[in-house]
Design an enzyme around this catalytic site. Structure first.
Site, mmCIF file in Angstrom:
data_model
loop_
_atom_site.group_PDB
_atom_site.id
_atom_site.type_symbol
_atom_site.label_atom_id
_atom_site.label_comp_id
_atom_site.label_asym_id
_atom_site.label_seq_id
_atom_site.Cartn_x
_atom_site.Cartn_y
_atom_site.Cartn_z
ATOM 1 N N CYS A 316 0.582 -1.098 0.079
ATOM 2 C CA CYS A 316 0.137 -0.076 -0.041
ATOM 3 C C CYS A 316 0.869 1.218 0.001
ATOM 4 O O CYS A 316 0.596 2.126 -1.003
ATOM 5 C CB CYS A 316 -1.120 0.007 1.159
ATOM 6 N N ARG A 345 6.504 -10.857 5.675
ATOM 7 C CA ARG A 345 5.925 -10.943 7.064
ATOM 8 C C ARG A 345 6.456 -11.933 8.152
ATOM 9 O O ARG A 345 6.668 -13.187 7.571
ATOM 10 C CB ARG A 345 4.286 -11.151 7.004
ATOM 11 N N GLN A 363 1.340 -10.859 -3.387
ATOM 12 C CA GLN A 363 0.133 -10.633 -3.327
ATOM 13 C C GLN A 363 -0.278 -10.274 -5.019
ATOM 14 O O GLN A 363 0.564 -9.503 -5.406
ATOM 15 C CB GLN A 363 -0.205 -9.680 -2.624
ATOM 16 N N ASP A 365 -1.767 -7.654 -5.820
ATOM 17 C CA ASP A 365 -2.410 -6.544 -4.872
ATOM 18 C C ASP A 365 -3.053 -5.405 -5.777
ATOM 19 O O ASP A 365 -2.562 -5.163 -6.938
ATOM 20 C CB ASP A 365 -1.400 -6.031 -4.136
ATOM 21 N N HIS A 367 -4.468 -1.171 -5.392
ATOM 22 C CA HIS A 367 -5.208 -0.068 -4.623
ATOM 23 C C HIS A 367 -6.158 0.790 -5.651
ATOM 24 O O HIS A 367 -5.622 1.271 -6.624
ATOM 25 C CB HIS A 367 -4.300 0.650 -4.134
ATOM 26 N N HIS A 497 -8.402 -1.521 -0.728
ATOM 27 C CA HIS A 497 -7.331 -2.419 -1.159
ATOM 28 C C HIS A 497 -8.183 -3.607 -1.516
ATOM 29 O O HIS A 497 -9.097 -3.875 -0.997
ATOM 30 C CB HIS A 497 -6.544 -2.834 0.196
#
Ligand SMILES: [Zn+2]
Ligand SMILES: [Zn+2]
Length: 625
Positions: A316, A345, A363, A365, A367, A497
């Protein structure tokens, strides 16, 4: 209703316990009641009944262990969703033979049909009793109970500290099975002693137990860690560290197919693909707030030139910096930034599990930065995209959950009440308009925004959490995001997200288990194997291989000096969709004898026709064929 009537009714329903004014009680507690004061039956088929039934089985197991190993010290023995366990402090590790003996002893206790008897005594008296019996763990537990009185349960001489309730007698525990032994720290704390935990399960009907054991067999057969090794898809290397995945060439092929599909779809749906660094200044993570609310999930910071850098746990902030890199106008919104972003992580080494729980993963991912009136359309597009993922990868069933704020505690959340109402409304309206059933979960939202979770259901009915569409009222403010509206004023954009697969690694693990490693043709690392019957057919076999290769079919030639049957078996074990056997007749007619991995012989076909068929399966990404 007179009590005698109630008792008759309970018997008819096969009740194993009761609820009195909502509290779970033993059946035997009825005799202390003068009349029926809101008594509800609890049957073995209900969730509560199942837990009572299984927990009672754990008592019987502890009893059996104490009979066979009198020096065993008892810890705790609760019911779980799948069955029950009990933790024991034992000198020697339990062997498979010990498990058989414990089961036999349990059967004996069950056959005895001993009633479970409840007694209430002073906590200190109970502590003295257990101290005398050298049950140190029970004494420790008792010392922490604030009440003055505690309840004990006894059946045929075996006494345990317990709140209850239980089934009326050991004889009511019918179908049970001990499943495994594992180490478990006392109270889950690594500083405490490692105990031995015996897992088991129990059902009221033999048939249900058998079904469950069959399910466990199926789970074992599908274990992605085993299949990952057998099919040479991925590995985890001790030299590199736990939770870090190595994608081998065959796993890499599948990953590329997944990513290629995804990139095409992202582009077609108006996303922009971006790339952001793996390590960024720690300062950035202080601004985002991650060093506060996410610190325990982050790797430690590293020092470079007297400055601290952080391995990214999320993508992010990187996307936010791209948004912030210049002034934005409402004409640019919605802005959809997507990245196959690899994040790291921290997870405790004990909880790592194959591809499903890892320390480094990628990910899919994205946004989305948009204006409030664009929200519903964006949410709908995300849900439609998630649907397409499920369909494309062969999943027919899914479950949707909507996590909302706890309306009683508005101060727990970032963002205004209006923003939350708008966001929750957008999520709910979208799901309703799309006629998607969902579970509404008030109070389950994280502090920065409501979300939708989509769980897919795999071939054997297990749900897996993958897709998340998550609002964020926190980060746009922390980073001071803005856009110039059509009114010429500055506004804060809404940020969403969203990840569809969640993590590519985890999704790969789910795919392996869903398909038991037998991937559909378009995903299969090797789509066809050519098998010449003997040496003299090798030239034609090579021609077949060459033609398939030119048609972009992933093909291997197996001309090893082995019997044809052995080579077929090997291809079968590797779960290759098509085996193409070629001999004199095939060479003469330019055909192939097709064998499918699932249904066997599929007849002889002209080579060109086989290529067309395979191409079509690949191009349409057919889940079944
Ligand atoms: Zn109990
Ligand atoms: Zn994010």
């Amino acid at each position: 209703m007179p009590l005698a009537e109630t008792e008759k009714k309970l018997k008819k329903l096969n009740a194993i316990a009761v609820k009195v004014n909502g509290d779970l009680k033993d059946l035997s507690s009825l005799k202390d009641l003068g009349a029926d004061v809101g008594i509800e039956p609890v049957t073995p088929d209900s969730e509560e009944g199942r837990a009572i039934y299984r927990h009672s089985a754990s008592h019987v197991m502890a009893h059996a262990v104490k009979e066979l190993f009198p020096d065993a010290k008892l810890a705790i023995g609760p019911a779980t969703e799948e069955g029950f366990y009990y933790d024991f402090d034992l000198e020697k590790p339990l062997s498979p033979e010990d498990m058989i003996r414990i089961e036999a002893k349990m059967k004996e206790i069950i056959r005895g049909g001993h009633p479970f008897r409840r007694t209430v005594m002073k906590r200190d008296d109970a502590a003295a009793l257990f101290r005398k019996a050298a049950e140190d763990y029970k004494v420790e537990l008792l010392n922490e109970i604030p009440d003055n009185a505690v309840s004990l349960y006894e059946e045929s001489g075996f006494v345990d500290l317990c709140r209850g309730p239980h089934v009326p007698s050991t004889g009511m525990i019918g179908a049970f099975k001990l499943l495994s032994v594992a180490g478990a720290y006392w109270r889950g704390n690594e500083k405490n002693k490692m105990l031995q935990r015996i897992y088991g399960t129990a059902f009221s009907r033999e048939k249900d137990l058998k079904e469950y054991l069959d399910f466990l067999e199926e789970v074992k057969k599908r274990d992605h860690r085993k299949l990952g090794k057998d099919l040479d898809l991925f590995s985890i290397q001790d030299d590199a560290g736990p939770g870090l995945i190595f994608w081998h060439p065959k796993g890499g092929v599948i990953r590329r197919e997944i990513e290629d599909w995804l990139r095409d779809e992202l582009t077609a749906r108006g996303y922009d693909l971006v790339f952001t660094p793996h390590a960024m200044r720690l300062h950035l993570w202080e601004t985002s707030g991650h060093t506060n609310f996410y610190r325990e999930n982050m790797f430690g910071a590293m020092e470079v030139e007297n400055d601290k850098y952080q391995l990214k746990p999320m993508n992010c902030p990187g996307h936010i910096l791209i948004y912030k890199s210049r002034a934005r106008s409402y004409r640019e919104l919605p802005m959809r930034l997507a990245e196959l972003g690899t994040v790291y992580r921290y997870e405790r080494s004990g909880v790592m599990h194959g591809l499903l729980r890892v320390r480094g993963f990628t990910q899919d991912d994205a946004h989305i930065f948009c204006m409030p009136d664009q929200l519903e359309a964006e949410v709908q597009a995300c849900v439609e995209f998630a649907h397409l993922v499920l369909k494309t990868f062969g999943f027919d069933q899914y479950q949707v959950e909507l996590s909302a704020r706890d309306p009683g505690n508005p101060e727990h959340y970032a963002g205004t009440v209006d923003e939350w109402s708008l966001a929750e409304g957008a999520l709910m309206n979208t799901l309703k308009r799309m006629e998607i059933p969902f579970k509404y979960m008030p109070g389950e939202a994280v502090f920065y925004g409501p979300k939708i979770d989509v769980k897919l259901v795999d071939a054997i009915g297990r749900p897996w959490q993958l897709t998340t569409v998550q609002f964020d009222f926190n980060l746009p403010r922390r980073f001071g995001l803005e856009y110039v509206g059509s009114d010429g004023h500055l506004h804060t954009p809404v940020m969403v997200h969203r990840a569809l697969f969640g993590s590519i690694e985890r999704f790969f693990g789910v795919l392996i288990e869903h398909y038991t490693g037998a991937f559909p043709v378009w995903l299969a690392p090797v789509q066809a194997v050519v098998l010449p019957i003997s040496d003299k057919h090798a030239p034609y076999a090579r021609e077949v291989q060459e033609e398939l290769r030119r048609a972009n079919v992933r093909v291997q030639l197996d001309d090893r000096n082995e019997k044809l049957n052995a080579r077929i078996r090997d291809a079968q074990l590797q779960k290759v969709p098509f085996m193409l056997v070629v001999g004199d007749r095939e060479a003469q007619n330019r055909t192939v004898s097709v064998r499918r991995r699932d249904t066997g012989d599929a007849g002889t076909r002209p080579l060109a026709e086989f290529i067309d068929w395979t191409r079509q399966l690949i191009d349409t990404r057919a889940a079944k064929w």
